[in-house]
Write an enzyme that holds these catalytic residues in place. Sequence first.
Site, PDB file in Angstrom:
ATOM      1  CD  GLN A  41       3.510   0.797   4.110  1.00  0.00           C
ATOM      2  OE1 GLN A  41       3.971   0.731   4.880  1.00  0.00           O
ATOM      3  NE2 GLN A  41       2.750  -0.262   3.377  1.00  0.00           N
ATOM      4  NE  ARG A  89      -1.953  -1.427   5.249  1.00  0.00           N
ATOM      5  CZ  ARG A  89      -1.966  -1.533   6.391  1.00  0.00           C
ATOM      6  NH1 ARG A  89      -2.857  -1.111   7.507  1.00  0.00           N
ATOM      7  NH2 ARG A  89      -0.848  -2.645   7.012  1.00  0.00           N
ATOM      8  CD  GLU A 106       9.081   0.457   6.765  1.00  0.00           C
ATOM      9  OE1 GLU A 106       8.572   0.225   7.582  1.00  0.00           O
ATOM     10  OE2 GLU A 106       8.955   0.770   5.523  1.00  0.00           O
ATOM     11  CE  LYS A 123      -3.680  -5.890   5.063  1.00  0.00           C
ATOM     12  NZ  LYS A 123      -2.285  -5.978   6.198  1.00  0.00           N
ATOM     13  CG  HIS A 155       7.440   3.693   2.344  1.00  0.00           C
ATOM     14  ND1 HIS A 155       7.068   4.688   3.490  1.00  0.00           N
ATOM     15  CD2 HIS A 155       6.972   2.460   2.796  1.00  0.00           C
ATOM     16  CE1 HIS A 155       6.750   3.703   4.442  1.00  0.00           C
ATOM     17  NE2 HIS A 155       6.823   2.677   4.092  1.00  0.00           N
ATOM     18  CE  LYS A 211       6.442  -1.306  10.350  1.00  0.00           C
ATOM     19  NZ  LYS A 211       5.281  -1.648   9.532  1.00  0.00           N
ATOM     20  CB  SER A 254      -0.873   0.019   1.229  1.00  0.00           C
ATOM     21  OG  SER A 254      -0.169  -0.058   2.583  1.00  0.00           O
ATOM     22  CG  HIS A 297       5.694   3.364   9.028  1.00  0.00           C
ATOM     23  ND1 HIS A 297       4.645   2.277   8.985  1.00  0.00           N
ATOM     24  CD2 HIS A 297       6.589   2.779   8.112  1.00  0.00           C
ATOM     25  CE1 HIS A 297       4.995   1.558   8.134  1.00  0.00           C
ATOM     26  NE2 HIS A 297       6.094   1.979   7.559  1.00  0.00           N
TER      27      HIS A 297
END
Length: 430
Positions: A113, A299, A140, A305, A280, A138, A111, A115
């Site tokens: 998205q 998202r 990453e 979702k 991203h 989050k 997706s 964070h």
Amino acid sequence: MAQPSVFKIIPTTQKYDWGKIGLSSKVAQFAHTSKIPGFTLEEDKPYAELWMGTHPSSPARLLSGETLASHLSAHPKLIGDKVAQRFAKAGAAEGNLPFLLKILAIEKALSIQTHPDKEMAERLHSEKPDIYKDANHKPEMALALTDFTALCGFLPLPKIAAYLSSTPEFAALIPQAIADRFQSISPSPNSTGPEERAALRDLFAAVMTAEVPLFKAQLEQLVKRYEAGGETEVEKGVKDLVLRVHSQFPGDIGTFCAFMLNYVTMGPGDAIFLAAGEPHAYISGDIVECMATSDNVIRAGLTPKLRDVPNLVAGLTYIAAEPSKHLVDPAPFSTTEQPSSYTTLYDPPIPEFSVLRVVLLGGEQETHAPVDGPSIAIVTEGHGNVEWEDGQSLEVSEGEVFFVGAGTKLKFAERKGTSFVIYRAFVEAK
């Protein structure tokens, strides 16, 4: 009997729809070759993620069945005093690692998205705990195991402006006043100034909140034009991406993010870092992913979702830059007295984790000096030995995962005359 400071752990697998099918997936390959207890390969099912950590949604376990978090809580020396104190709020003293290591195998795009940062994560968790299940941020890092493609961060403003001029279907989603303001400000050399960021926010929000009949009609027109070979020179680099994503998620507004986000193509050993608030979407490939221990995802497109467009729009930083901003430059790891020829360090600008990549060929050996915090490592290729104090050793092979306690000096040795590749995530109290 003393508790070993190095031991194997059992990861968990996730069968999300976007995963690669059967043994085409690195997740399935690693689970199958390492004989994860209870794992039965289904060749027609998607295998998306392998989790290695203490996150309660899918915790790793010891061979005894005990959760890793429970074991670390009972043996605090394995985490180390410095990390336990530095990450006390994250529950390190209770056995919770501040990082989560994963393998991802991506067939369909993930997706669009972002964070949340810690402040936003705390608010979202308080307001919607059923959706945002923890209060942590989050950040990453993704390290390519195979060829890997992704959308990451906003394109430089002039490149978005070029698409506004070359792609009428994209421009049709944006009110004229917002488009004119963006075009007027896009040549600015200061893409991080408040006016530039506000103009980018308004443009992105306009696209992501476009009326459904409008964007579906424009997307259908765009796809027909591309399929007929009608792309302009400016659009040639994005055509295949648009058609690929549209084939996976027909009629989805997220497809238009191809005109606003950087599209990167990476090879094995390349890495990108995504901080909180950076949009991203991973498109294809197999990766090692390491993140702060959280499962918070906001998202807005390319997903079946829940979409939370208001919080995604509100939570972005709106920093426009070349994709090089997100690349993590690997550096030799100083293992003992001098930089190593066999170990590469990926060290993003956050305290929760760093990742080491060890590559040994034909009988080569490597030594890692002790680090002040715990590690989790996975063998992604080959077979070898891990040795530590008092001559203790562990034989490990492809797909196997092991934990390393704080303050443990390690020696890796390739034993089969081929190759031995390990990814080791660790934390220190910097």
